[in-house]
Every structure is written in structure tokens, then in C-alpha cells.
Design a protein around this motif. Sequence first.
Motif, PDB file in Angstrom:
ATOM      1  N   PRO A 248      43.213  27.444  26.232  1.00 23.85           N
ATOM      2  CA  PRO A 248      42.123  26.513  25.911  1.00 23.85           C
ATOM      3  C   PRO A 248      42.658  25.363  25.065  1.00 23.85           C
ATOM      4  O   PRO A 248      43.748  25.444  24.492  1.00 23.85           O
ATOM      5  N   ASP A 249      41.867  24.295  24.982  1.00 25.17           N
ATOM      6  CA  ASP A 249      42.336  23.111  24.253  1.00 25.17           C
ATOM      7  C   ASP A 249      41.668  22.963  22.884  1.00 25.17           C
ATOM      8  O   ASP A 249      41.760  21.900  22.259  1.00 25.17           O
ATOM      9  N   ASP A 250      41.013  24.025  22.397  1.00 27.67           N
ATOM     10  CA  ASP A 250      40.298  23.907  21.121  1.00 27.67           C
ATOM     11  C   ASP A 250      40.855  24.844  20.049  1.00 27.67           C
ATOM     12  O   ASP A 250      40.173  25.150  19.073  1.00 27.67           O
ATOM     13  N   CYS A 251      42.113  25.288  20.215  1.00 29.48           N
ATOM     14  CA  CYS A 251      42.737  26.172  19.220  1.00 29.48           C
ATOM     15  C   CYS A 251      43.845  25.421  18.479  1.00 29.48           C
ATOM     16  O   CYS A 251      44.635  24.708  19.104  1.00 29.48           O
ATOM     17  N   ASP A 252      43.896  25.586  17.166  1.00 29.50           N
ATOM     18  CA  ASP A 252      44.966  24.936  16.398  1.00 29.50           C
ATOM     19  C   ASP A 252      46.024  25.932  15.922  1.00 29.50           C
ATOM     20  O   ASP A 252      46.959  25.553  15.206  1.00 29.50           O
ATOM     21  N   LEU A 253      45.889  27.200  16.332  1.00 25.20           N
ATOM     22  CA  LEU A 253      46.933  28.200  16.121  1.00 25.20           C
ATOM     23  C   LEU A 253      47.060  29.019  17.400  1.00 25.20           C
ATOM     24  O   LEU A 253      46.062  29.523  17.922  1.00 25.20           O
ATOM     25  N   ILE A 254      48.273  29.121  17.915  1.00 28.90           N
ATOM     26  CA  ILE A 254      48.558  29.966  19.082  1.00 28.90           C
ATOM     27  C   ILE A 254      49.674  30.919  18.698  1.00 28.90           C
ATOM     28  O   ILE A 254      50.706  30.497  18.155  1.00 28.90           O
ATOM     29  N   SER A 255      49.465  32.212  18.959  1.00 28.58           N
ATOM     30  CA  SER A 255      50.465  33.204  18.566  1.00 28.58           C
ATOM     31  C   SER A 255      50.906  34.048  19.752  1.00 28.58           C
ATOM     32  O   SER A 255      50.165  34.264  20.713  1.00 28.58           O
ATOM     33  N   PHE A 256      52.135  34.531  19.624  1.00 32.58           N
ATOM     34  CA  PHE A 256      52.724  35.504  20.549  1.00 32.58           C
ATOM     35  C   PHE A 256      53.283  36.628  19.672  1.00 32.58           C
ATOM     36  O   PHE A 256      54.377  36.512  19.114  1.00 32.58           O
ATOM     37  N   ILE A 257      52.526  37.694  19.527  1.00 32.83           N
ATOM     38  CA  ILE A 257      52.903  38.770  18.608  1.00 32.83           C
ATOM     39  C   ILE A 257      53.448  39.954  19.409  1.00 32.83           C
ATOM     40  O   ILE A 257      52.691  40.710  20.012  1.00 32.83           O
ATOM     41  N   THR A 258      54.730  40.038  19.453  1.00 27.58           N
ATOM     42  CA  THR A 258      55.581  41.076  20.070  1.00 27.58           C
ATOM     43  C   THR A 258      55.614  41.133  21.600  1.00 27.58           C
ATOM     44  O   THR A 258      56.075  42.148  22.140  1.00 27.58           O
ATOM     45  N   PRO A 259      55.230  40.074  22.346  1.00 22.94           N
ATOM     46  CA  PRO A 259      55.470  40.193  23.783  1.00 22.94           C
ATOM     47  C   PRO A 259      56.754  39.513  24.264  1.00 22.94           C
ATOM     48  O   PRO A 259      57.259  39.853  25.328  1.00 22.94           O
ATOM     49  N   LEU A 260      57.290  38.545  23.504  1.00 15.58           N
ATOM     50  CA  LEU A 260      58.295  37.658  24.081  1.00 15.58           C
ATOM     51  C   LEU A 260      59.626  38.337  24.361  1.00 15.58           C
ATOM     52  O   LEU A 260      60.376  37.890  25.238  1.00 15.58           O
ATOM     53  N   HIS A 261      59.938  39.419  23.648  1.00 13.28           N
ATOM     54  CA  HIS A 261      61.227  40.058  23.903  1.00 13.28           C
ATOM     55  C   HIS A 261      61.267  40.737  25.278  1.00 13.28           C
ATOM     56  O   HIS A 261      62.348  41.113  25.745  1.00 13.28           O
ATOM     57  N   TRP A 262      60.113  40.893  25.914  1.00  8.49           N
ATOM     58  CA  TRP A 262      60.075  41.468  27.260  1.00  8.49           C
ATOM     59  C   TRP A 262      60.391  40.426  28.337  1.00  8.49           C
ATOM     60  O   TRP A 262      60.395  40.758  29.530  1.00  8.49           O
ATOM     61  N   TYR A 263      60.635  39.188  27.936  1.00  2.00           N
ATOM     62  CA  TYR A 263      60.799  38.100  28.899  1.00  2.00           C
ATOM     63  C   TYR A 263      62.139  37.401  28.713  1.00  2.00           C
ATOM     64  O   TYR A 263      62.707  37.386  27.621  1.00  2.00           O
TER      65      TYR A 263
END
Length: 355
Positions: A248-263
Motif C-alpha cells: 500500500p502507499d499509505d505506510c511510513d514504516l515497512i518491515s521484514f522480520i525474519t523472512p529475508l534469509h530464506w531468499y
Amino acid sequence: MPATSPQDRTTPPVPNDPTVGGSSERLNELAMSFKKSQALSAALEVGLFSALSAGAGTPDEVAAHCRIDREVADRLMIICKAMDLIADVDGRAVNLDDVERFFVREKSTYFGDFLRFTIGAEYDEWKGFADNIKDASSAPPPSKLYEGDLNDPERARAFTTAGYNSSIALAHRLAKRFDYSRFTKWLDFAGGSGCYAIAACERHEGVKVIVKDHPNVIPVTREFVAKHNLADRIEVEPGDFLKPEDYPDDCDLISFITPLHWYLEDDVMKALGYAFDALPSGGTCLIVGYMLNEERDGPIDPVFYHVQAIRDGHFTGHVPSGPEYCAYLERAGFVDAKYDWLLPNRLGQIEARKP
């Protein structure tokens, strides 16, 4: 086995090597570690530590409490003493302090189910690891390491519930040190049980969150959010951070909490690029993930995940170091990237700002 003499070496010695003149005991301990994990899983399965916490202190009492054979109880207690999980005090077995805090089901800090789930889920993946790495190639993998768990609703529920139990305390630690109140709306991708959103909302008034994850995870997430009476502040819906339309375009914080190491790096860069495009100027990207040290020679737990991400002859993910995470964010366009340990020697906290 006799110790090897330094004169037997054909390569330069390691400076200050603590193993010089030692026996093979350290190596034997490493090779047999799988036995410890299986014994721990069995003790958790029957509720041994909960029984001791409730007052059982002898094999007969443990057998009655756990409804297992008396000889089984005795042998489990012996191996748990050998592994320094329990000890005898005045002739009765009791838990060591960390076991009492984390392996007793009735305690709020219990995360035994997470370990049981992980031991069961990952044992077979490691079982044939030596054969797995022989023909590894850079060809795209057919699936992610954990997709099978999420595609099965029952396993997705077990995975998500175990994740809540193991992570809620850490979520509160993050909420203490990261000021969520600076943001009007937060998008938490791969939010699992919602524990990080729950902790943030309980510690910061006014925080609004959207948690997105796999469709089979979402019903469990909603249950945890409802249990904490936060449905009015935490929205829960399916979402995939590799799909730009899910940002969405109305968030000022975006998080990735523990998924990125799978990629792999290409997918990580896609996700960070989508996050950069969706955030307003001044918005923040937050990553919590397994992290190697700057020398890339540890710590051991992140290294396990880094090596484990070789599956069926494919590289399915990777664990960056702190500087590598920051470099990814800067390549995506972010500035002021920084990193630190959230959970020492395991999980890093990395953040950056969109200029």
C-alpha cells in the motif's frame, strides 16, 4: 584417540590454537550433537521439565506425572542430568534456571514447542546434507525451504503458533528499543503470528499496523490479535512481499522480520526496491534477520541457516552480514543504513531511511 603432534602438520599452525595437544573429545561432541537434540525433543514431548517444576522429583513421580514408564523416566532424567538440563538437589531432581524459565509449559516464556517443531522439521533436511551439497548449482530452486509447511494448513498453524511462543519476548525487546510511535502506519510483511505488531501496539499508543503473510497463516494471526484485543489497531490480510501490488502507499514504516534469509539476493533486492517505492520521503525500512558477523565466520546459529539454504542441489536463501544488509538498502536507494544485534549472535536489527 592419541593427540596429533604439531610436527605432523603440513600447513601453518593457527595462532593461539586452544586445541593443540588435545584429544578428539571436542570433535566427537560435535559429531554426536544430533543425539542431544533428539533427547531434548523427547523430554519436551513427555513434559519432563514441567513435571519437575510441578514438584515431581524422582523417576516414580515423573513417570506418574508424565504417564510414561518408570524406566523411561529414569533414563530421560539421567541424560538430562548429563546434558546439564536438570540436577539433583537434596536427592530430588530439579530444573536448572534457564530450563525452568523456557522449557516449562506453564511459564509465559516457554518456547519448547518451537524447538520441538524445529527439531522435527529440520532433522530430515540436515540428514542428507553431505549428499545435498555435491551438485549444488545456481539454477532457480523449485520451492522455498519452508513453503511445504505453509501450504499445509495444519503445519502452518503449528509453525505460526510455535513462532509466537518463541518470539513474543523478543518482540517486546524490539518494541522497547525501536520507537514505533514515530510512524502513522506500519506494514509488517511475513508477520507470522503478529507478535511483533502485538508487542508494538501494547507498548506504543496510536500505532496502526497491517500484518501480511501466507493465506494459511492469516487465520492464526487473527486469533492471536483477537486474544490481545488489538483487532481495531492491527489489520491482518494475505500478502507477498515479492508482489509490488501488495504494497500500500499509505505506510511510513515497512518491515521484514525474519523472512529475508530464506531468499537469494535478487529477491531481497526486489523486496527492498518495492518497499522504497511504496514509502514516502522520510519513511523507514526495518529488517530483523539472521545476521553474520563482519568477518563472516560466525556466529554459529546464523551460519547454520546460511549453510542450510542449500537444498536439493539449489541455493534457496542466504544470510548476509550487517554491512551486506546495509549495502542492499543503500543500493535500493535508502540512506543512513545502520545495524546492530537485536538478539546477540543470532538476529540483527537493520534500518534505513528513504531520503
